[in-house]
Write an enzyme that holds these catalytic residues in place. Structure first.
Site, PDB file in Angstrom:
ATOM      1  CE  LYS A   1      -7.418   1.102   3.136  1.00 20.32           C
ATOM      2  NZ  LYS A   1      -6.279   1.564   3.968  1.00 20.32           N
TER       3      LYS A   1
ATOM      4  CB  CYS B   1      -4.752  -2.108   3.801  1.00 23.64           C
ATOM      5  SG  CYS B   1      -4.073  -2.427   5.458  1.00 23.64           S
TER       6      CYS B   1
ATOM      7  CD  GLU C   1      -2.719   0.957   2.657  1.00 19.91           C
ATOM      8  OE1 GLU C   1      -3.681   1.734   2.802  1.00 19.91           O
ATOM      9  OE2 GLU C   1      -2.458   0.047   3.470  1.00 19.91           O
TER      10      GLU C   1
END
Length: 586
Positions: free
Chosen positions: A127, A163, A44
């Site tokens: 994300k 994540c 990330e």
């Protein structure tokens, strides 16, 4: 069923160094290509480092990240690596920052992943789940994505996720199943906590079951201020079997051949699915040919003991704080006690003995064993050892100002702090402070005295764990045929600040075996008085301890940063007002 050779690059980027991080990505992509990889993934926000915090609000930084990812795609192609698809995390934006006056609903900064191929950014993913707990403030910085990006690579539909998407059910992984993907790539900046690796594997297994597809999980490694990332990258198949797992706390290239479900007929480029998400599809037409010869196997590593895990985390966090901030060396006070001994051993492991200066600062109350124990540690570790007696300086103060009791004790601690800071200014060392989490919790320190310093390696380490770490480190040295770094006398003797005759910590505090469980319940577990008493703790001791913790917030607010190893470290994890009249006894 097609087989893809996956390469997970567990690397250590530096926040803000887009040029250096791009070079890091190019070098590791070359290594992956040499290993025959057909798909490469980096953690990330590798291109910018993570977390970038309020750099998100600087439009110049966002623009630099956007330009860097495009330049990186071109540079990989120029390196002869253009056919190799590379997934890399970076900072993107499709609108002004959310804090600006010209902010637009649903647009702003994005925590993004890009798939680079043949000199171009072929696909991007934003994300979806943004964590806003503990050390995370991503709702402050980013706008969530609402589209799952699926890229067809080598005949396999690969979904991109980031994540926190893994840590919450629903959303991208549920949509990935509906989209019929053959693989989910999950890129991470997941900070270390003790035993988090035991939580992570079951979590990846649950998401693999939810997606109905294998998961390639890649996590960064390295220290960033108080955070440390341990790596622990892995690949888990759709049935939850762990196929391969990387080591912790080191950079590592994990290469593994994975048999995957082939893609069916290509549906529309964009389609609406459940959970309010769409699917955006892209195709990579050419990838490196499947390697011949034996299948690549990344291997599996056995877990290590808790003490070994924590020691590695503390060493890495300290090393990266010193090196990334370009300090040439560190200095700390060596009292002969257990805390400074552990910090000195950590510093030598992190930096080598030539970059560590240990200073004995004896006063008239310093015992002979404290002086000899400090000298013994210096001999065992090989650090630069010096002795600077403080009593003449203390006497000069007392000749000019009338002090008594605790004021004299604190004066001694502050003289020591002045000496350490003077050495820092004169010689360029970073001062390490050595107060453990138990002491910070109850305020058992002198502001601008023993609390002085730029970094505290054991800030998040309870006193009882300090002893366990010392015993483990000595035993590990003995096992390897090396000299144990910490004197046994430092481990075995009763702890004392030695600021008055015969002083012991137990004069002011409950025994640490009693104190630490109360602190762990109150600080880490957010238990109130009733919950602590119900857990079996003595009500009078609980009241005393909670009073100490509550009145020491102003000290903790001024304390040096230190590596986080627990579920709730002092700092961004635990944010309480200094001016606060709430008390657990009502």
């Amino acid at each position: 069923m097609p087989t893809l050779r996956l390469a997970l690059c567990q690397v250590n980027p530096t926040v803000g160094d887009t040029v250096g991080n791009a070079e890091l990505i190019r070098a590791w992509t070359r290594r992956a290509a040499d290993a025959g990889a057909q798909l490469v993934a980096f953690p990330e926000m590798t291109l910018t480092g993570y977390p970038v915090e309020d750099l998100v609000f600087r439009r110049s930084f966002v623009a630099a990240s956007q330009a860097a990812v495009r330049q990186l795609a071109a540079d990989l192609a120029a390196d002869g690596l253009g056919d190799l698809p590379v997934v890399v995390g970076y900072l993107d934006a499709d609108g002004p920052p959310q804090v600006s006056g010209d902010a637009q609903p649903g647009r702003g900064a994005r925590n993004a992943a890009a798939l680079l191929h043949r000199g171009e950014v072929v696909a991007t993913y934003f994300k979806h789940h943004l964590p806003n707990y503990g050390v995370f403030d991503e709702d402050r910085y980013f706008v969530p994505g609402d589209t799952l990006t699926v890229v067809r690579v080598g005949g396999v539909d690969v979904a991109l996720t980031i994540c926190e998407d893994l840590w919450q059910a629903g959303g991208p992984f549920a949509v990935a199943r509906q989209a019929g993907v053959g693989l989910v790539v999950n890129i991470n900046g997941s900070p270390y906590e003790l035993n988090k690796d035991d939580v992570r594997l079951p979590l990846v297994r649950r998401r693999a079951a939810e997606a109905g597809a294998p998961i390639a999980y890649v996590n960064m490694v390295g220290g960033q201020d108080e955070l440390v990332f341990e790596g622990d990258s892995m690949i888990v198949d759709a049935d939850g079997e762990l196929l391969t797992r990387a080591p912790q706390f080191v950079e590592h290239l994990l290469v593994h051949d994975v048999e995957l479900a082939g893609a069916g007929p290509h549906p529309a480029d964009t389609e609406d699915l459940a959970d309010g998400m769409r699917v955006l599809r892209r195709t990579v037409e050419v990838v490196p040919a499947a390697p011949t010869g034996p299948a690549a196997d990344g291997g599996l590593l056995a877990p290590v003991a808790d003490e070994a895990e924590v020691w590695q985390a503390l060493v890495l966090g300290l090393r990266d704080y010193v090196n990334k901030n370009r300090f040439p060396s560190v200095v700390l006070g060596l009292s002969g006690g257990i805390d400074s001994a552990v910090v000195a051993a950590l510093a030598v492991d992190a930096l080598g003995p030539r970059r560590v200066v240990g200073v004995s600062l004896p006063s008239q109350h310093s015992s002979e064993h404290s002086r000899t124990d400090a000298e013994d540690l210096a001999k065992r570790t090989g650090l630069d050892y010096r002795v600077e007696p403080i009593q003449p300086m203390v006497d000069t103060f007392l000749a000019n100002i009338s002090l008594s009791g605790v004021a004299v004790e604190n004066l001694q601690a502050r003289v020591r702090g002045v000496i350490l800071m003077a050495l820092s200014n004169q010689e360029g060392h970073l001062v390490l402070t050595t107060g453990n989490k138990s002491e910070l919790a109850v305020g058992y320190s002198t502001l601008y005295g023993d609390s002085v310093g730029g970094f505290n390696p054991v800030k998040d380490v309870w006193k009882t764990l300090i002893w366990r770490l010392a015993k483990w480190r000595n035993a590990d040295a003995a096992r390897r045929g090396e000299t144990p770094p910490i004197p046994e006398n430092s481990i075995g003797k009763p702890p004392s600040a030695e600021l008055s005759p015969g002083q012991l910590d137990s004069d002011s505090l409950p025994d640490y075996d009693v104190l630490d469980p109360i602190l762990i319940g109150y600080v880490d577990g957010d238990l109130g008085r009733a919950g602590l008493v119900e857990s079996g703790h003595d009500p009078a001791v609980v009241d005393r301890v909670l009073r100490l913790v509550d009145t020491a917030e102003y000290k903790r607010r001024q304390s040096a940063p230190g590596t986080k190893i627990s579920m709730k470290a002092f700092g961004r994890d635990r944010r309480l007002p200094i001016t606060n009249r709430w008390r657990e006894d009502g």
